[in-house]
Design an enzyme around this catalytic site. Sequence first.
Site, PDB file in Angstrom:
ATOM      1  N   ASP A  95       0.845  -1.198   0.000  1.00 59.05           N
ATOM      2  CA  ASP A  95       0.000   0.000   0.000  1.00 59.05           C
ATOM      3  C   ASP A  95       0.879   1.247   0.000  1.00 59.05           C
ATOM      4  O   ASP A  95       1.734   1.428   0.878  1.00 59.05           O
ATOM      5  CB  ASP A  95      -0.913   0.016   1.237  1.00 59.05           C
ATOM      6  CG  ASP A  95      -2.000  -1.058   1.167  1.00 59.05           C
ATOM      7  OD1 ASP A  95      -2.121  -1.716   0.111  1.00 59.05           O
ATOM      8  OD2 ASP A  95      -2.737  -1.218   2.158  1.00 59.05           O
TER       9      ASP A  95
ATOM     10  N   ALA B  25      -3.871 -10.739   2.258  1.00 61.58           N
ATOM     11  CA  ALA B  25      -2.833 -10.644   3.286  1.00 61.58           C
ATOM     12  C   ALA B  25      -3.385 -10.006   4.558  1.00 61.58           C
ATOM     13  O   ALA B  25      -3.096 -10.464   5.671  1.00 61.58           O
ATOM     14  CB  ALA B  25      -1.653  -9.834   2.751  1.00 61.58           C
TER      15      ALA B  25
ATOM     16  N   ASN C 191     -20.321  -5.490   2.139  1.00 58.37           N
ATOM     17  CA  ASN C 191     -20.972  -4.295   2.669  1.00 58.37           C
ATOM     18  C   ASN C 191     -22.281  -4.148   1.877  1.00 58.37           C
ATOM     19  O   ASN C 191     -22.604  -4.998   1.031  1.00 58.37           O
ATOM     20  CB  ASN C 191     -20.057  -3.056   2.589  1.00 58.37           C
ATOM     21  CG  ASN C 191     -19.669  -2.697   1.158  1.00 58.37           C
ATOM     22  OD1 ASN C 191     -20.379  -3.017   0.199  1.00 58.37           O
ATOM     23  ND2 ASN C 191     -18.540  -2.036   0.997  1.00 58.37           N
TER      24      ASN C 191
ATOM     25  N   ALA D  30     -18.997   1.969  10.655  1.00 55.09           N
ATOM     26  CA  ALA D  30     -19.151   2.261  12.087  1.00 55.09           C
ATOM     27  C   ALA D  30     -20.510   1.802  12.615  1.00 55.09           C
ATOM     28  O   ALA D  30     -20.714   1.673  13.823  1.00 55.09           O
ATOM     29  CB  ALA D  30     -18.977   3.748  12.328  1.00 55.09           C
TER      30      ALA D  30
ATOM     31  N   THR E  41      -8.591   2.115   6.579  1.00 55.08           N
ATOM     32  CA  THR E  41      -8.153   1.098   5.619  1.00 55.08           C
ATOM     33  C   THR E  41      -7.991  -0.245   6.345  1.00 55.08           C
ATOM     34  O   THR E  41      -7.316  -0.321   7.365  1.00 55.08           O
ATOM     35  CB  THR E  41      -6.798   1.483   4.995  1.00 55.08           C
ATOM     36  OG1 THR E  41      -6.849   2.834   4.570  1.00 55.08           O
ATOM     37  CG2 THR E  41      -6.459   0.580   3.824  1.00 55.08           C
TER      38      THR E  41
ATOM     39  N   ASP F  45     -11.296  -5.920   6.342  1.00 56.52           N
ATOM     40  CA  ASP F  45     -10.423  -7.097   6.314  1.00 56.52           C
ATOM     41  C   ASP F  45     -10.227  -7.662   7.729  1.00 56.52           C
ATOM     42  O   ASP F  45     -10.196  -8.880   7.921  1.00 56.52           O
ATOM     43  CB  ASP F  45      -9.064  -6.739   5.714  1.00 56.52           C
ATOM     44  CG  ASP F  45      -9.186  -6.320   4.255  1.00 56.52           C
ATOM     45  OD1 ASP F  45     -10.110  -6.810   3.585  1.00 56.52           O
ATOM     46  OD2 ASP F  45      -8.363  -5.519   3.803  1.00 56.52           O
TER      47      ASP F  45
ATOM     48  N   GLY G 113      -2.253   2.458   8.668  1.00 58.27           N
ATOM     49  CA  GLY G 113      -1.949   1.275   7.858  1.00 58.27           C
ATOM     50  C   GLY G 113      -3.030   0.223   8.015  1.00 58.27           C
ATOM     51  O   GLY G 113      -3.679   0.118   9.060  1.00 58.27           O
TER      52      GLY G 113
HETATM   53  O1  RIB Z   1      -9.095  -3.577   2.086  1.00 58.04           O
HETATM   54  C1  RIB Z   1      -7.972  -2.743   2.121  1.00 58.04           C
HETATM   55  C2  RIB Z   1      -6.981  -3.188   1.103  1.00 58.04           C
HETATM   56  O2  RIB Z   1      -7.532  -3.016  -0.173  1.00 58.04           O
HETATM   57  C3  RIB Z   1      -5.696  -2.399   1.099  1.00 58.04           C
HETATM   58  O3  RIB Z   1      -4.703  -2.924   1.953  1.00 58.04           O
HETATM   59  C4  RIB Z   1      -5.285  -2.402  -0.364  1.00 58.04           C
HETATM   60  O4  RIB Z   1      -4.129  -3.141  -0.631  1.00 58.04           O
HETATM   61  C5  RIB Z   1      -6.489  -2.973  -1.112  1.00 58.04           C
HETATM   62  O5  RIB Z   1      -6.268  -4.256  -1.508  1.00 58.04           O
END
Ligand code: RIB
Length: 305
Positions: free
Chosen positions: A13, A42, A183, A215, A241, A245, A278
């Site tokens: 990123d 990842a 979502n 949120a 971000t 995930d 991050g």
């Molecule tokens: O979901 C966030 C991710 O989406 C970021 O880390 C970026 O690499 C994209 O894949």
Amino acid sequence: MTRVLVVGSINMDLVVETQTFPRLGETLLGERFATYPGGKGANQAVAAARLGAAVTLIGCVGNDAFGAQLKAGLAAQGIDTRWIREAATAATGIAAITLCQADNAIVVVPGANQLLGPADLDAAEAAFASCDVVLAQLEVPLATVQHAAALASKHGKPFILNPAPASALPAALLDQITLLTPNEYELAVALGEPDAEWQTLLAALPGGVVMTKGAGGAYFSDADGTIQHQPGFKVTPVDTTGAGDTFNGALAAFWHLGLAEAAWRASAAGALSVTKAGAQGGMPRLTELDAFLRDGLQHAASTRS
Ligand code: RIB
């Protein structure tokens, strides 16, 4: 310890922080630049590993500096990286991220992620046989995701699909998904129902979908189709971000606890993840998540269903 197999993307990123998002044709002076490990596959693998799961990631990076750095970073998180291929013909995937007031705009260049094919999964079939749950997203080719679903089904393993970035899903793939984690927008796109109410779509998939609302927490339909709400946890966001995930990785790590309990813990993990910079920076370790959930104030803010 849940054994989680993740099939997905690995990106570097490239993050630029600004005070406002640039308008079309505008040149802005940014505040800061940083590189962070990312990619939905990842990120979800790291989230699950931090929460105590035994994680294997199947993916593809380029034979370059970003690829080596990312693979080493994943191994340092305790993730089994033996099935991460280093391709000679494409660069490691990157995401160009503009971060503004904790929110973001992202452009992904998939690079080597696009080379992850069904043959890579066949080579790693033993990992499907030995895991408890398989987790995938849509930053690798759809044919690869479909093959992952087929291998999960062949070995009798639950298959969780986070349908991001948004894409319409073939009926044959939908049939093989144990749990879909979109979502609101991704839900409508995935099911090819742009005009339907999300409540209708959720109710039609009892026990088969958890929809995240940032949120606002998460909604899911229980086994008889009744919609349940897991409220979000209040935190001060620094960088959103990777929040989704984190939610997905946590859901897989806590799969053995059942949907309601896993969604509660995953919501808390997702909230904690946005408190640091991050995609992976704020992902909590199990002890941090437990402490957060033990906090009386956080419990009061959450009306568990
Ligand atoms: O979901 C966030 C991710 O989406 C970021 O880390 C970026 O690499 C994209 O894949």
